[in-house]
Design an enzyme around this catalytic site. Structure first.
Site, PDB file in Angstrom:
ATOM      1  N   GLY A  12      -3.741  15.220  44.304  1.00 49.19           N
ATOM      2  CA  GLY A  12      -2.431  15.543  44.737  1.00 49.19           C
ATOM      3  C   GLY A  12      -2.037  14.570  45.959  1.00 49.19           C
ATOM      4  O   GLY A  12      -2.864  14.391  46.902  1.00 49.19           O
ATOM      5  N   ARG A  73      -4.753  12.881  38.737  1.00 48.03           N
ATOM      6  CA  ARG A  73      -5.966  13.746  38.749  1.00 48.03           C
ATOM      7  C   ARG A  73      -7.041  13.462  37.353  1.00 48.03           C
ATOM      8  O   ARG A  73      -6.349  13.096  36.369  1.00 48.03           O
ATOM      9  CB  ARG A  73      -5.620  15.103  38.626  1.00 48.03           C
ATOM     10  N   ASP A 104     -11.155  17.304  48.185  1.00 50.51           N
ATOM     11  CA  ASP A 104     -12.467  17.694  47.933  1.00 50.51           C
ATOM     12  C   ASP A 104     -13.048  17.102  46.701  1.00 50.51           C
ATOM     13  O   ASP A 104     -14.234  16.466  46.762  1.00 50.51           O
ATOM     14  CB  ASP A 104     -13.007  18.996  48.143  1.00 50.51           C
ATOM     15  N   GLY A 105     -12.177  17.221  45.458  1.00 54.47           N
ATOM     16  CA  GLY A 105     -12.578  16.455  44.349  1.00 54.47           C
ATOM     17  C   GLY A 105     -12.773  14.822  44.424  1.00 54.47           C
ATOM     18  O   GLY A 105     -13.991  14.272  43.711  1.00 54.47           O
ATOM     19  N   THR A 126      -4.789  15.412  51.948  1.00 52.68           N
ATOM     20  CA  THR A 126      -4.308  16.373  51.172  1.00 52.68           C
ATOM     21  C   THR A 126      -3.483  17.383  52.004  1.00 52.68           C
ATOM     22  O   THR A 126      -3.717  17.459  53.377  1.00 52.68           O
ATOM     23  CB  THR A 126      -5.512  17.743  50.590  1.00 52.68           C
ATOM     24  N   ILE A 127      -2.414  17.882  51.581  1.00 50.62           N
ATOM     25  CA  ILE A 127      -1.525  18.861  52.450  1.00 50.62           C
ATOM     26  C   ILE A 127      -2.120  20.087  52.725  1.00 50.62           C
ATOM     27  O   ILE A 127      -1.669  20.951  53.571  1.00 50.62           O
ATOM     28  CB  ILE A 127      -0.067  19.017  51.747  1.00 50.62           C
ATOM     29  N   ASP A 128      -3.091  20.564  51.741  1.00 51.89           N
ATOM     30  CA  ASP A 128      -3.727  21.928  51.850  1.00 51.89           C
ATOM     31  C   ASP A 128      -4.467  22.323  53.049  1.00 51.89           C
ATOM     32  O   ASP A 128      -4.487  23.426  53.371  1.00 51.89           O
ATOM     33  CB  ASP A 128      -4.734  22.153  50.595  1.00 51.89           C
ATOM     34  N   ASP A 130      -7.722  21.977  53.402  1.00 56.09           N
ATOM     35  CA  ASP A 130      -8.748  22.348  52.921  1.00 56.09           C
ATOM     36  C   ASP A 130     -10.244  21.862  53.283  1.00 56.09           C
ATOM     37  O   ASP A 130     -10.983  22.171  52.316  1.00 56.09           O
ATOM     38  CB  ASP A 130      -8.559  23.064  51.804  1.00 56.09           C
ATOM     39  N   ARG A 163      19.086  40.250  53.555  1.00 56.25           N
ATOM     40  CA  ARG A 163      18.206  40.212  52.427  1.00 56.25           C
ATOM     41  C   ARG A 163      16.885  40.194  52.905  1.00 56.25           C
ATOM     42  O   ARG A 163      16.709  39.621  53.987  1.00 56.25           O
ATOM     43  CB  ARG A 163      18.542  39.079  51.595  1.00 56.25           C
ATOM     44  N   GLY A 171      -1.066  25.668  48.708  1.00 55.75           N
ATOM     45  CA  GLY A 171      -2.135  25.666  49.420  1.00 55.75           C
ATOM     46  C   GLY A 171      -3.316  26.607  48.275  1.00 55.75           C
ATOM     47  O   GLY A 171      -3.320  27.792  48.422  1.00 55.75           O
ATOM     48  N   ARG A 172      -3.697  25.986  47.311  1.00 64.70           N
ATOM     49  CA  ARG A 172      -4.186  26.447  46.274  1.00 64.70           C
ATOM     50  C   ARG A 172      -5.504  27.299  46.726  1.00 64.70           C
ATOM     51  O   ARG A 172      -5.637  28.525  46.264  1.00 64.70           O
ATOM     52  CB  ARG A 172      -4.953  25.257  45.192  1.00 64.70           C
ATOM     53  N   GLY A 186       8.414  32.207  62.289  1.00 65.22           N
ATOM     54  CA  GLY A 186       8.750  33.507  62.399  1.00 65.22           C
ATOM     55  C   GLY A 186       9.056  34.247  61.367  1.00 65.22           C
ATOM     56  O   GLY A 186       9.865  35.286  61.537  1.00 65.22           O
ATOM     57  N   ASP A 188       8.153  37.659  59.030  1.00 69.22           N
ATOM     58  CA  ASP A 188       7.662  38.862  59.076  1.00 69.22           C
ATOM     59  C   ASP A 188       6.647  39.315  58.691  1.00 69.22           C
ATOM     60  O   ASP A 188       5.776  40.094  59.270  1.00 69.22           O
ATOM     61  CB  ASP A 188       8.759  39.868  58.925  1.00 69.22           C
ATOM     62  N   ARG A 214      17.654  43.153  60.263  1.00 72.62           N
ATOM     63  CA  ARG A 214      18.646  42.906  59.286  1.00 72.62           C
ATOM     64  C   ARG A 214      18.131  41.778  58.158  1.00 72.62           C
ATOM     65  O   ARG A 214      18.626  41.905  56.888  1.00 72.62           O
ATOM     66  CB  ARG A 214      19.734  41.878  60.084  1.00 72.62           C
TER      67      ARG A 214
HETATM   68  O1  F6P Z   1      -3.815  19.461  46.233  1.00 72.49           O
HETATM   69  C1  F6P Z   1      -2.692  19.981  46.673  1.00 72.49           C
HETATM   70  C2  F6P Z   1      -1.919  20.355  45.739  1.00 72.49           C
HETATM   71  O2  F6P Z   1      -0.437  20.323  46.536  1.00 72.49           O
HETATM   72  C3  F6P Z   1      -1.915  22.071  45.827  1.00 72.49           C
HETATM   73  O3  F6P Z   1      -1.464  22.811  47.025  1.00 72.49           O
HETATM   74  C4  F6P Z   1      -1.014  22.517  44.691  1.00 72.49           C
HETATM   75  O4  F6P Z   1      -1.933  23.791  44.088  1.00 72.49           O
HETATM   76  C5  F6P Z   1      -1.427  21.449  43.700  1.00 72.49           C
HETATM   77  O5  F6P Z   1      -1.854  20.430  44.613  1.00 72.49           O
HETATM   78  C6  F6P Z   1      -0.331  20.993  42.815  1.00 72.49           C
HETATM   79  O6  F6P Z   1      -0.707  20.004  41.960  1.00 72.49           O
HETATM   80  P1  F6P Z   1       0.020  19.297  40.908  1.00 72.49           P
HETATM   81  O7  F6P Z   1       1.016  18.460  41.661  1.00 72.49           O
HETATM   82  O8  F6P Z   1      -0.975  18.567  40.287  1.00 72.49           O
HETATM   83  O9  F6P Z   1       0.722  20.381  40.142  1.00 72.49           O
END
Ligand code: F6P
Length: 324
Positions: A12, A73, A104-105, A126-128, A130, A163, A171-172, A186, A188, A214
């Site tokens: 990703g 991928r 990691d992959g 990676t944005i995650d 992880d 609402r 964040g898989r 912020g 809840d 609210r």
């Molecule tokens: O690996 C980063 C990530 O953005 C995860 O947070 C998300 O689950 C996944 O990739 C989504 O992958 P794709 O773009 O292949 O659907």
């Protein structure tokens, strides 16, 4: 002495991948190396989509989202014959070293290539957030800022209409985007993997907040619930709080990287080239504050993730007094 170096981005995409590529190319060119982009990650390595680039490729991309090198991928890279063909493609071009930017992959692929004689250095893209060998992965800061901005916007309309809104973030396998985003935005209630709140817990908390506040913002990591839209219906029915769900999705992965993501990525790119020139291989780079650190890739993959349980518990208990 290595003369040619390849660069690929894999898995990703994340904001800042371009900044890392830019750091690698500019520093490598300054050291007299030839630089090659492998299009679309390991898929392109297998298909021989390898292009020689000069520093013009790196000009201006530091601020661009996505990855100019393309990404994919490609789980087939776990197969030895596939990797052998990829290595042949590199050897035919006399490319002996590779900088791999991904999650990691991608690290596992880099480790296997190192074992097969290609000097690989891996950067955490990676944005995650992880990859535990780095305090912050490249892209995390930008995605987090997008999440916080989105929560702010959603709260505005949520308050206007009184609402509850459930916001699902990426964040898989790691709840950092939800936890950091929820705290900074912020929210809840926050639910993350490890010990997620059950649907009943969320319903109970929202029901208790009805009449006291609210609007309510609930931030959840993806894949915890079958459907946040269905969950929103259940929350509305049980709590009487009109409820909507928003899935932020790929919006979190796009746009310009923040200054810190650019800085971290670019300087890691420089460090990767330095290590390759020192003859190092099979290393993963990360940051501890502003310092760039390196670990053998296998070790990096085994570093346990820091527990966020205490912080998560403290945060979710903030409302206890008002909702008792
Ligand atoms: O690996 C980063 C990530 O953005 C995860 O947070 C998300 O689950 C996944 O990739 C989504 O992958 P794709 O773009 O292949 O659907």
């Amino acid at each position: 002495m290595i003369k040619k170096i390849g660069i690929l981005t894999s898995g990703g995409d994340s904001q800042g991948m371009n900044s890392a590529v830019s750091g690698v190319i500019k520093y490598a060119q300054a050291q007299g190396l030839e630089t090659y982009i492998i299009k679309d990650g390991y898929l392109g390595l297998y298909n021989n989509w390898i292009e020689k680039v000069d520093s013009f490729f790196a000009d201006g991309i530091i601020s661009r989202g996505g990855t100019a090198a393309g990404s994919a991928r490609f789980p087939e890279f776990q197969e030895e014959e596939i990797r052998e063909k990829a290595i042949k493609n590199l050897k035919d071009k006399k490319i002996e070293a590779l900088v791999v930017i991904g999650g990691d992959g991608s690290y596992k692929g880099a480790q296997r290539l190192s074992e097969m004689g290609i000097n690989c250095i891996a950067l955490p893209g990676t944005i995650d957030n992880d990859i535990s060998s780095s305090e912050q992965t490249i892209g995390f800061d930008t995605a987090l800022n997008i999440i916080v901005d989105s929560i702010d916007r959603i709260r505005d309309t949520s308050q206007s209409h009184s609402r509850c809104t459930i916001i699902e973030v990426m964040g898989r396998h790691c709840g950092d985007l939800a936890l950091y985003g929820g705290i900074a935005g912020g929210a809840d209630i926050v639910s993350i993997g490890g010990n997620p709140l059950s649907e009943e817990d969320i319903i109970e908390k929202v029901t208790k907040l009805k009449g006291i506040v609210r609007s309510v913002v609930v931030v959840v990591s993806e894949h915890l619930y079958d459907s946040v839209h269905e969950l929103a219906k259940k929350v509305q029915e049980a709590s009487g709080f009109e409820t909507r769900a928003s899935v932020l999705g790929h919006i979190q992965r796009g746009g310009k990287p923040t200054a810190m993501d650019r800085f971290r990525a670019f300087t890691m790119g420089i460090r990767a080239v330095e290590l390759i020139l020192d003859g190092k291989s099979g290393l993963a780079l990360g940051n501890v504050g502003e310092e760039i650190v390196d670990y053998p890739i296998l070790e990096a993959l085994e570093i346990p993730r820091k527990s966020r349980k205490k912080l998560w518990t403290q945060f979710n208990n903030l409302n206890i007094r008002r909702i008792k």
